[in-house]
Write a protein that holds these residues in place. Structure first.
Motif, PDB file in Angstrom:
ATOM      1  N   ARG A 194      10.703 -50.923  86.243  1.00 53.97           N
ATOM      2  CA  ARG A 194       9.523 -51.162  85.406  1.00 53.97           C
ATOM      3  C   ARG A 194       9.606 -52.449  84.587  1.00 53.97           C
ATOM      4  O   ARG A 194       8.570 -53.010  84.221  1.00 53.97           O
ATOM      5  CB  ARG A 194       9.315 -49.977  84.470  1.00 53.97           C
ATOM      6  CG  ARG A 194       8.912 -48.693  85.199  1.00 53.97           C
ATOM      7  CD  ARG A 194       8.900 -47.509  84.259  1.00 53.97           C
ATOM      8  NE  ARG A 194       8.374 -46.315  84.886  1.00 53.97           N
ATOM      9  CZ  ARG A 194       9.089 -45.488  85.643  1.00 53.97           C
ATOM     10  NH1 ARG A 194      10.365 -45.736  85.881  1.00 53.97           N
ATOM     11  NH2 ARG A 194       8.530 -44.415  86.171  1.00 53.97           N
ATOM     12  N   PHE A 195      10.799 -52.921  84.301  1.00 49.05           N
ATOM     13  CA  PHE A 195      10.903 -54.127  83.476  1.00 49.05           C
ATOM     14  C   PHE A 195      10.328 -55.351  84.191  1.00 49.05           C
ATOM     15  O   PHE A 195      10.037 -56.369  83.555  1.00 49.05           O
ATOM     16  CB  PHE A 195      12.372 -54.393  83.106  1.00 49.05           C
ATOM     17  CG  PHE A 195      13.238 -54.830  84.250  1.00 49.05           C
ATOM     18  CD1 PHE A 195      13.347 -56.179  84.579  1.00 49.05           C
ATOM     19  CD2 PHE A 195      13.948 -53.906  85.006  1.00 49.05           C
ATOM     20  CE1 PHE A 195      14.150 -56.592  85.634  1.00 49.05           C
ATOM     21  CE2 PHE A 195      14.739 -54.317  86.067  1.00 49.05           C
ATOM     22  CZ  PHE A 195      14.840 -55.655  86.377  1.00 49.05           C
TER      23      PHE A 195
ATOM     24  N   PHE B   3       5.690 -42.391  80.140  1.00 50.07           N
ATOM     25  CA  PHE B   3       5.739 -43.040  78.826  1.00 50.07           C
ATOM     26  C   PHE B   3       6.380 -44.419  78.903  1.00 50.07           C
ATOM     27  O   PHE B   3       5.938 -45.364  78.244  1.00 50.07           O
ATOM     28  CB  PHE B   3       6.526 -42.153  77.852  1.00 50.07           C
ATOM     29  CG  PHE B   3       6.672 -42.758  76.488  1.00 50.07           C
ATOM     30  CD1 PHE B   3       5.575 -42.869  75.641  1.00 50.07           C
ATOM     31  CD2 PHE B   3       7.904 -43.228  76.041  1.00 50.07           C
ATOM     32  CE1 PHE B   3       5.711 -43.434  74.375  1.00 50.07           C
ATOM     33  CE2 PHE B   3       8.037 -43.791  74.790  1.00 50.07           C
ATOM     34  CZ  PHE B   3       6.942 -43.891  73.950  1.00 50.07           C
ATOM     35  N   ARG B   4       7.420 -44.553  79.718  1.00 50.13           N
ATOM     36  CA  ARG B   4       8.079 -45.857  79.838  1.00 50.13           C
ATOM     37  C   ARG B   4       7.145 -46.900  80.427  1.00 50.13           C
ATOM     38  O   ARG B   4       7.220 -48.083  80.089  1.00 50.13           O
ATOM     39  CB  ARG B   4       9.347 -45.736  80.677  1.00 50.13           C
ATOM     40  CG  ARG B   4      10.497 -45.027  79.973  1.00 50.13           C
ATOM     41  CD  ARG B   4      11.739 -45.034  80.845  1.00 50.13           C
ATOM     42  NE  ARG B   4      11.523 -44.293  82.089  1.00 50.13           N
ATOM     43  CZ  ARG B   4      12.393 -44.270  83.088  1.00 50.13           C
ATOM     44  NH1 ARG B   4      13.517 -44.976  83.011  1.00 50.13           N
ATOM     45  NH2 ARG B   4      12.142 -43.574  84.183  1.00 50.13           N
ATOM     46  N   ASP B   5       6.259 -46.457  81.308  1.00 48.57           N
ATOM     47  CA  ASP B   5       5.287 -47.396  81.878  1.00 48.57           C
ATOM     48  C   ASP B   5       4.392 -47.963  80.784  1.00 48.57           C
ATOM     49  O   ASP B   5       4.071 -49.151  80.785  1.00 48.57           O
ATOM     50  CB  ASP B   5       4.435 -46.694  82.932  1.00 48.57           C
ATOM     51  CG  ASP B   5       5.248 -46.278  84.135  1.00 48.57           C
ATOM     52  OD1 ASP B   5       5.700 -47.155  84.882  1.00 48.57           O
ATOM     53  OD2 ASP B   5       5.440 -45.069  84.320  1.00 48.57           O
TER      54      ASP B   5
ATOM     55  N   LEU C 202       5.116 -48.410  77.682  1.00 48.68           N
ATOM     56  CA  LEU C 202       5.883 -49.380  76.885  1.00 48.68           C
ATOM     57  C   LEU C 202       6.000 -50.720  77.604  1.00 48.68           C
ATOM     58  O   LEU C 202       5.730 -51.789  77.023  1.00 48.68           O
ATOM     59  CB  LEU C 202       7.278 -48.818  76.599  1.00 48.68           C
ATOM     60  CG  LEU C 202       7.351 -47.581  75.697  1.00 48.68           C
ATOM     61  CD1 LEU C 202       8.805 -47.136  75.527  1.00 48.68           C
ATOM     62  CD2 LEU C 202       6.735 -47.869  74.344  1.00 48.68           C
ATOM     63  N   PHE C 203       6.387 -50.683  78.869  1.00 42.65           N
ATOM     64  CA  PHE C 203       6.579 -51.935  79.603  1.00 42.65           C
ATOM     65  C   PHE C 203       5.242 -52.634  79.871  1.00 42.65           C
ATOM     66  O   PHE C 203       5.165 -53.859  79.825  1.00 42.65           O
ATOM     67  CB  PHE C 203       7.315 -51.678  80.914  1.00 42.65           C
ATOM     68  CG  PHE C 203       8.794 -51.464  80.741  1.00 42.65           C
ATOM     69  CD1 PHE C 203       9.615 -52.509  80.334  1.00 42.65           C
ATOM     70  CD2 PHE C 203       9.368 -50.223  80.971  1.00 42.65           C
ATOM     71  CE1 PHE C 203      10.981 -52.326  80.171  1.00 42.65           C
ATOM     72  CE2 PHE C 203      10.731 -50.027  80.807  1.00 42.65           C
ATOM     73  CZ  PHE C 203      11.545 -51.079  80.409  1.00 42.65           C
TER      74      PHE C 203
END
Length: 251
Positions: A57-58, A224-226, A228-229
């Protein structure tokens, strides 16, 4: 003898209108810079997803930064809120498109793998068993049609039949009669097509079904991480896209 002459001041000539900068406003170069960077970013991310079979994802941050720099270069020394906004729009498109292409490719690879396994297993069946499976597919299609048409007397029972039913033992007489009639009406070549369709998942999927699988897989991987990135990528696109510091055209 002294004399003096008072001269009237000449009216100032109107200053010539400055030549408007090619990058003031939503110009071709600004949009082109963002679009080229977006295409490259989407391709890179899709390639990485396909290559490593993981999202990483980064990479969204890198895509956002690339698009921002592309928009700033295209602004040609006039970067600002407008070029930053253009960068944000193209960054969102690049992230979504790149991810969709990558995830869809992984799904297609998995479908091909399952199809190969199905073909291997199907070839081990007897001819009668292969025909029975083909008829079951026809019967299931008839069950789905009556559910969709609202003609099912017991939708829950029909759904259970689609999941666990064994043709012809578990199917109602009406469906069996229609199935046998439909099979007998097929020409030998059409029956062969049906047998190939049963033996391969890839061949049995319509374009609409394949698209639905792609979309479902694409949406299912968001988390959720998506958020954020993706938020970080949008911020990077706006900040870099609106800054002249990254452009060689800045004064």
């Amino acid at each position: 003898k002294l004399s003096s002459k008072v001269l009237k001041a000449k009216p100032d000539r109107a200053a010539p209108n400055p030549v408007p900068s090619f990058a003031t406003g939503p110009t071709v170069t600004m949009v082109a810079g963002a679009a080229i960077a977006a295409a490259l970013g989407a391709g890179i991310w899709a390639g990485i997803i396909i290559g490593v079979e993981a999202e990483l994802r980064f990479i969204a941050l890198i895509v956002g930064a690339m698009v921002g720099i592309g928009a700033a270069y295209g602004a040609r020394g006039n970067a600002g809120v407008l070029s930053g906004g253009v960068a944000v729009l193209f960054a969102i498109a690049a992230i979504l498109v790149g991810r969709y292409i990558g995830v869809s490719s992984i799904i297609d690879t998995e479908i091909s793998r399952v199809s190969a396994e199905m073909r291997d297993e199907f070839e081990e069946f007897t001819e009668d068993e292969q025909v029975r499976l083909a008829k079951q597919v026809i019967a299931d299609d008839l069950i789905e049609q009556r559910i969709d048409a609202g003609e099912s007397l017991d939708p829950e029972l029909d759904l259970e039949l689609l999941e666990w039913g064994y043709y012809p033992d578990d199917y109602p007489d009406e469906i069996i009669t229609r199935t046998e009639s439909a099979w007998d009406d097929l020409t030998p070549s059409a029956q062969a097509v049906e047998l190939r369709r049963v033996s391969s998942l890839a061949d049995s999927l319509s374009e609409e079904e394949r698209t639905a699988i792609h979309e479902g897989a694409f949406l299912s991987v968001f988390g959720f991480r998506d958020v954020l990135f993706f938020t970080g990528a949008i911020v990077a696109a706006f900040m870099l896209g609106g800054s002249d510091q990254v452009s060689p055209f800045s004064s």
